[in-house]
Write a protein that holds these residues in place. Sequence first.
Motif, short mmCIF file in Angstrom:
data_model
loop_
_atom_site.label_atom_id
_atom_site.label_comp_id
_atom_site.label_asym_id
_atom_site.label_seq_id
_atom_site.Cartn_x
_atom_site.Cartn_y
_atom_site.Cartn_z
N ALA A 350 0.82 -1.15 0.05
CA ALA A 350 -0.12 -0.20 -0.07
C ALA A 350 0.69 1.26 -0.05
O ALA A 350 1.98 1.29 0.70
N ASN A 351 0.65 2.30 -0.83
CA ASN A 351 1.11 3.68 -0.73
C ASN A 351 0.48 4.34 0.26
O ASN A 351 -0.46 5.07 0.19
N ARG A 352 0.90 4.10 1.49
CA ARG A 352 0.49 4.38 2.98
C ARG A 352 0.20 5.90 2.99
O ARG A 352 -0.82 6.34 3.24
N ALA A 353 1.09 6.74 2.47
CA ALA A 353 0.80 8.09 2.63
C ALA A 353 -0.27 8.89 1.82
O ALA A 353 -0.87 9.66 1.98
N LEU A 354 -0.54 7.92 0.49
CA LEU A 354 -1.43 8.43 -0.14
C LEU A 354 -3.02 8.05 0.23
O LEU A 354 -3.89 8.89 0.12
N VAL A 355 -3.17 6.70 0.72
CA VAL A 355 -4.45 6.24 0.99
C VAL A 355 -4.71 6.39 2.42
O VAL A 355 -6.09 6.35 2.79
N ALA A 356 -4.00 6.93 3.44
CA ALA A 356 -4.33 6.85 4.68
C ALA A 356 -5.49 8.08 4.86
O ALA A 356 -5.36 9.31 4.35
N GLY A 357 -6.65 7.61 5.31
CA GLY A 357 -7.88 8.45 5.67
C GLY A 357 -8.76 8.93 4.40
O GLY A 357 -9.75 9.61 4.54
N LYS A 358 -8.35 8.04 3.55
CA LYS A 358 -9.00 8.07 2.25
C LYS A 358 -10.10 7.16 1.87
O LYS A 358 -9.86 6.18 2.17
N ARG A 359 -11.13 7.64 1.08
CA ARG A 359 -12.27 6.61 0.61
C ARG A 359 -11.75 6.07 -0.72
O ARG A 359 -11.55 6.98 -1.50
N ILE A 360 -11.52 4.61 -0.77
CA ILE A 360 -10.77 4.17 -1.71
C ILE A 360 -11.61 3.48 -2.68
O ILE A 360 -12.56 2.72 -2.16
N VAL A 361 -11.50 3.39 -3.99
CA VAL A 361 -12.45 2.46 -4.95
C VAL A 361 -11.33 1.54 -5.52
O VAL A 361 -10.39 2.09 -6.34
N LEU A 362 -11.38 0.31 -5.33
CA LEU A 362 -10.29 -0.61 -5.72
C LEU A 362 -10.87 -1.36 -7.01
O LEU A 362 -12.22 -1.45 -6.98
N ILE A 363 -9.98 -1.20 -8.31
CA ILE A 363 -10.62 -1.84 -9.36
C ILE A 363 -9.52 -3.07 -9.75
O ILE A 363 -8.44 -3.03 -9.89
N ASP A 364 -10.38 -4.11 -9.86
CA ASP A 364 -9.65 -5.32 -10.36
C ASP A 364 -10.34 -6.06 -11.47
O ASP A 364 -11.46 -5.68 -11.60
N ASP A 365 -9.64 -6.95 -12.24
CA ASP A 365 -10.19 -7.52 -13.24
C ASP A 365 -11.53 -8.59 -12.93
O ASP A 365 -12.36 -8.79 -13.77
N SER A 366 -11.07 -9.25 -12.00
CA SER A 366 -11.95 -10.46 -11.55
C SER A 366 -11.83 -10.92 -10.08
O SER A 366 -10.86 -10.25 -9.48
N ILE A 367 -12.69 -11.65 -9.59
CA ILE A 367 -12.54 -12.34 -8.29
C ILE A 367 -12.75 -13.70 -8.68
O ILE A 367 -13.89 -14.10 -9.24
N VAL A 368 -11.92 -14.62 -8.19
CA VAL A 368 -12.04 -16.04 -8.41
C VAL A 368 -12.22 -16.65 -6.96
O VAL A 368 -13.44 -16.83 -6.78
N ARG A 369 -11.28 -16.96 -6.21
CA ARG A 369 -11.58 -17.65 -5.09
C ARG A 369 -12.02 -16.42 -4.09
O ARG A 369 -12.46 -16.69 -2.96
#
Length: 489
Positions: A350-369
Motif C-alpha cells: 500500500a502507498n500508505r501516505a496516499l491512501v491513509a484517511g481516504k475513501r478508496i475505490v479498488l478496481i480489479d479485473d475479476s474475483i476468483v476464489r
Amino acid sequence: MNLTHPYCDADGDKLREECGIFGVVGARDAASMVALGLHALQHRGQEAVGITSFDGQESYSRRGIGHVAANFSDASALAELPGDMAAGHVRYSTTGGSGLRNVQPLYADLASGGFAIAHNGNISNAVALRRDLVGKGSIFQSTSDTEVIIHLVATSRYPTLLDRFVDALRMVEGAYSLICMTPAGMIACRDPLGIRPLVLGKLGESVIFASESVALDVVGADLIRTVDPGELIEVDREGKITSHRPFGTPAPRPCIFEHVYFSRPDSIVDGRSVYEVRKAIGQQLAIESPVEADLVVPVPDSGVPAAIGFAAQSGIPFELGIIRSHYVGRTFIQPSDGARNADVRRKHNANRALVAGKRIVLIDDSIVRGTTSLKIVQMMRDAGAAEVHFRVASPPTEHSCFYGVDTPERSKLLAARMDVAAMADFIIADSLAFVSIDGLYRAVGEAQRRSGAPQYCDACFTGDYPTRLTDLAERTNPAQLSLLAEKVA
C-alpha cells in the motif's frame, strides 16, 4: 523455474490462460524470430517453452521448463534450431500435467513425412477420443490432449496431410488455435467458433501466425488480419497463402475474457484494442455502480486500464495506491503458512501516505476464489483507508472454463457459493459491484448480449457453454448432467 502469470497469486486466485503459439515461414534464422515472439506471449504461459524448426531436410526441437529467456536467450541454444521455418509454444498445463514430455510443439513421423503441432486451447472430448485410439492400438507418449490430434491425423485414411488434418479436427470438440508445421509448409487453424485467438502477419516475405498481435509488433511484423473462426490457412515454403473453410460458417463465439484479462493491453483482439476495451469496461462500471470516494486505485497490473476508465467517467482522481513488485514469483521460498499468507504483501504494498484517511475505490479485473481480494482490502485498511469499495471489471465468475483456461472447480469459485452481498462481507469491503454482462458487451462494441445466441463465449459468467463437453459429462452425476445439457442446449 516455474513462475506465475504476472498477475497470478501463489494460491491460484487468478484465472490463467494456458498457452501461446507463434510460427513463421520464410525467415532467415526463423527460430530466433519465434523466440522473440514467444517473449511477447510469455504472459500466456510460464511453465514451459518449446521451439521446433525445419531447414528443408530435417526438423530440430528444443524444449525446456520455465521462461523463454531461461531457455533461448543465448546464441548456442538457437544455433541448435536452424532453418527458415519454425513454430513455438509457451504453456501452462490444463489437460495433461507438467513435465518435458508434454512441452510443445509435439512432433510425429508419418509415412508421408513428419509434422510438428503447437496447440492453444483445450479439447473437451480428449479423454473419450484417447480411449478409443488406445483401444485401436495407438501408443501415447504424453498426457497432453494435443497428442490426440496427432493420432487422429496418423490414423486418418485420407491421402493428403491437409485432408487428414481436417478429418482429425472434425472429430474434435472444444477450443483450439493450431499451428502445424510440415515439410511442405505451415498449416494454421482456428476452431469453428473462434474461441481461442489467432492472427496472421507478415514481415517482408515471411508469413507469421501468433496468438496475439503484440507478438507481431515485437518482431517488427505487420498485422494482416485475424484468422477467421473455422478458417484453415495453408502457407507453402515460398510463402503462398491459401485459405480453406472446411467447417462451414457457424456463428462465432470468441472468448470474451481475452478482452477482460488474458491478452496484453497493447494487443488487438478481433479488431478491437484491448486497452480501449478495458477502459470502456471501467467506464461502464462507473455508470452502473457509482460510489462517493476520494481515489480510484487499480489492483496492479491487471486493473489499471479499467481504473483509468472508471476515474475518467466518475471524475474521481486515479492514483497508484498500490505498488507492485515485479520480482516475486512462485519459486519464492514459503516455509510456513504465515509466509504463504504474506505473499500478497511481497507482491503488493500500500502507498500508505496516499491512501491513509481516504475513501478508496479498488478496481480489479475479476474475483476468483476471493482470497487475494480479501488480502488487498485488508492491506488498504491496515494502511489507514477510511472506506474501501471494490469494483470488478467483469461479471461474477460463477462457472469453470473447459476451453483452455486454468480455472478452479466450480465449488471453489466464490461467486458460485455466495451472492454479491456475501462476497462483500467475505472480502471485508464497504461495497462490492461487478460490471453487468450487458455492460461488458457494450464495452466490446455490442449493444447488448443476444439472449440465446450470444456473440462471445462467456460461459465462465453465464454457464452458457457453446459446445458439447463430452469428457465432463462422462464424469458428472445425472442431476448435474441434466442441468449441463440444458445449458449447452
